[in-house]
Design a protein around this motif. Structure first.
Motif, short mmCIF file in Angstrom:
data_model
loop_
_atom_site.label_atom_id
_atom_site.label_comp_id
_atom_site.label_asym_id
_atom_site.label_seq_id
_atom_site.Cartn_x
_atom_site.Cartn_y
_atom_site.Cartn_z
N GLN A 106 -117.31 15.06 22.96
CA GLN A 106 -117.25 15.58 23.05
C GLN A 106 -116.53 15.90 24.95
O GLN A 106 -115.86 14.96 25.09
CB GLN A 106 -118.36 14.96 24.58
N PHE A 107 -116.74 17.22 25.67
CA PHE A 107 -115.76 17.41 26.63
C PHE A 107 -116.66 18.42 27.64
O PHE A 107 -116.45 20.35 27.20
CB PHE A 107 -114.25 17.92 26.33
N ASP A 115 -120.10 17.34 34.41
CA ASP A 115 -119.00 17.00 33.32
C ASP A 115 -118.38 15.25 32.62
O ASP A 115 -118.89 14.49 33.74
CB ASP A 115 -117.45 17.11 34.34
N GLN A 116 -118.10 16.02 31.31
CA GLN A 116 -117.65 14.60 30.40
C GLN A 116 -116.88 14.51 29.63
O GLN A 116 -116.12 16.10 29.48
CB GLN A 116 -119.42 13.98 29.66
N ILE A 117 -116.46 13.13 29.34
CA ILE A 117 -115.70 13.04 27.76
C ILE A 117 -115.57 12.17 27.17
O ILE A 117 -115.85 11.27 27.86
CB ILE A 117 -114.32 12.83 28.46
N SER A 118 -116.23 12.30 25.99
CA SER A 118 -116.39 11.37 25.71
C SER A 118 -115.85 11.18 23.98
O SER A 118 -115.65 12.19 23.22
CB SER A 118 -118.04 11.07 25.18
N MET A 119 -114.97 9.77 23.40
CA MET A 119 -113.74 9.61 22.44
C MET A 119 -114.57 8.51 21.66
O MET A 119 -115.10 8.19 22.03
CB MET A 119 -112.12 10.30 23.29
N ARG A 120 -113.68 8.52 20.56
CA ARG A 120 -113.65 7.23 20.02
C ARG A 120 -112.27 7.64 19.47
O ARG A 120 -111.20 8.37 18.67
CB ARG A 120 -114.57 8.13 18.05
N LEU A 121 -111.96 6.25 19.53
CA LEU A 121 -110.80 5.15 19.56
C LEU A 121 -111.60 4.58 18.05
O LEU A 121 -111.02 3.41 17.78
CB LEU A 121 -109.83 4.65 20.25
N ILE A 122 -110.15 4.85 16.78
CA ILE A 122 -110.41 4.48 15.54
C ILE A 122 -109.52 3.53 15.06
O ILE A 122 -109.82 2.59 15.13
CB ILE A 122 -110.79 5.68 14.43
#
Length: 416
Positions: A106-107, A115-122
């Motif tokens: 999400q960004f 405002d937002q940023i959602s990330m997934r570190l695999i």
């Protein structure tokens, strides 16, 4: 004796000098292949080796090149020995370590509260320098991993996911690690959390859930006693160090400017930062922040003339450091020797990061605003002559207003 003086100042004042000149990082380049449909969030700023991006549906990844746009939902992967730096639309940075895999889910960067940023570190590691989202809406910046969630507070940090396969290679337990360079993060797992301060690493083990309460503690986040050996500087970290240092200095200037703007002053000839507020109270807090920001900026810019202008000719500088036997030793140096040793010692410093958790300013005398006492805590880490170190110290300055400028007449640093 001069050599001893140089060693004393290595840990504090040389930190800024490593960030001498910020390279103006361009975004030149164009996409070499058709971009996937979707919302963009960053461009490729630096690249070494092979880094690919692939959406969930297509099977064929596209090989990224300098200047390429990356999109929400793309799985970004750096091959072994490859690295990249992405500059996000909110002026943040995402540095991919070799073998890392992550996806931004999400960004939104519209300069709004949403405002937002959602990330997934695999797997693997990232270095994240947060942009305006992390500063204006830190709750909107989240990193998810297989074992934890990471929240931030305006931060330069390095999350790292060690999979079962990587654990054998790195000789480290599998799980989620997070190393904070500046700012702070919150590592959350299994309804528990720990706050991570600069220079520390949080960890959550990758372990199958169990009902056994003793074993359950293995799943809770903890702070490690030392930095794991797999945390090594990346190919582009010197640039990122400069960016991070300048960003800290600019944030301090912004805070000082905002505070001064909220309190109009009455001054016949306005000094650098006014000593007295309109209500007659001393403007000591803004003076402290602005003076430190000016010192930080001058050292970052390697402006020795500016540095010396902030210290009175008769300034006395004292440093109290710990000895190998567990005691302390005190050294005193003058302004010129301080400047000379700073320039010399910067050559031995690398991979540096720092933060100022606290800054205070108080009038030296009640009812008088022309002398301000400044106190600050500095936390630093980096490489000195190729060897890693972490250092925490307190700093004290006595500032006097002379000819409409604040100069330090006394300075003291003490290793904590």
């Amino acid at each position: 004796m001069a050599a001893r003086h140089q060693r004393v100042w290595t840990h504090r004042n040389f930190l800024y000098l490593q960030a001498c000149f910020l390279l103006f990082l361009g975004l030149a380049g164009s996409a070499h292949a058709a971009n996937p449909a979707g919302q963009s969030y960053a461009k490729v700023l630096r690249l070494s080796g092979t880094v690919t991006a692939v959406m969930s549906d297509p099977d064929v990844p596209r090989k990224l090149q300098m200047g390429d746009t990356v999109f929400v939902g793309e799985r970004i992967q750096a091959e072994a020995g490859s690295e990249a730096v992405l500059q996000t639309s909110d002026s943040g940075y995402i540095a991919l370590r070799p073998g890392s895999v992550f996806v931004v889910e999400q960004f939104a960067a519209n300069k709004q509260d949403s405002d937002q940023i959602s990330m997934r570190l695999i797997q693997g590691g990232l270095r994240l320098l947060t942009g305006w989202i992390g500063k204006t809406n830190p709750k909107g910046f989240r990193i998810a991993t297989p074992t934890a969630t990471i929240g931030i507070r305006g931060t330069d940090h390095e999350p790292y996911v060690v999979t079962d396969e990587l654990a054998a290679t790195l000789a480290q337990p599998a799980g989620t690690y997070d190393k904070v360079n500046s700012g702070a993060t919150i590592l959350e797992a299994n309804s528990k959390s720990v706050d991570i301060d600069p220079g520390y690493v949080g960890f959550v083990r990758l372990t199958k859930p169990t009902k056994n309460r003793a074993l359950m503690t293995l799943l809770l986040p903890v702070i490690l006693d030392s930095v794991p050996g797999f945390y090594l500087p990346g190919k582009f970290d010197e640039e990122l160090d400069r960016i991070s240092s300048l960003d800290s200095a600019s944030t301090a200037r912004l805070d000082a400017a905002r505070e001064a703007a909220q309190h109009p002053v009455t001054a016949v000839a306005a000094p650098l930062i006014p000593a007295t507020l309109k209500n007659g109270q001393c403007n000591s807090s803004a003076v402290a922040k602005a003076w430190l920001a000016r010192l930080d900026g001058a050292l970052v810019g390697k402006d020795s003339a500016e540095v010396l202008s902030l210290f009175a000719p008769e300034v006395s500088i004292r440093s109290v450091v710990k000895t190998t036997s567990g005691g302390t030793t005190t050294l005193n140096i003058g302004r010129d020797e301080f400047a000379a040793s700073t320039r010399a010692a910067m050559k031995a410093l690398g991979n540096y990061s720092q933060s100022r958790p606290t800054v205070t300013g108080t009038p030296a005398r009640a009812g008088h605003c022309d002398v301000v006492l400044v106190k600050s805590v500095a936390v630093e880490q980096g490489l000195q002559n190729g060897k890693p170190y972490r250092f925490r110290s307190s700093e004290e300055y006595q500032l006097e207003l002379r000819d409409h400028h604040w100069v330090a007449t006394k300075a003291m640093t003490t290793q904590l």
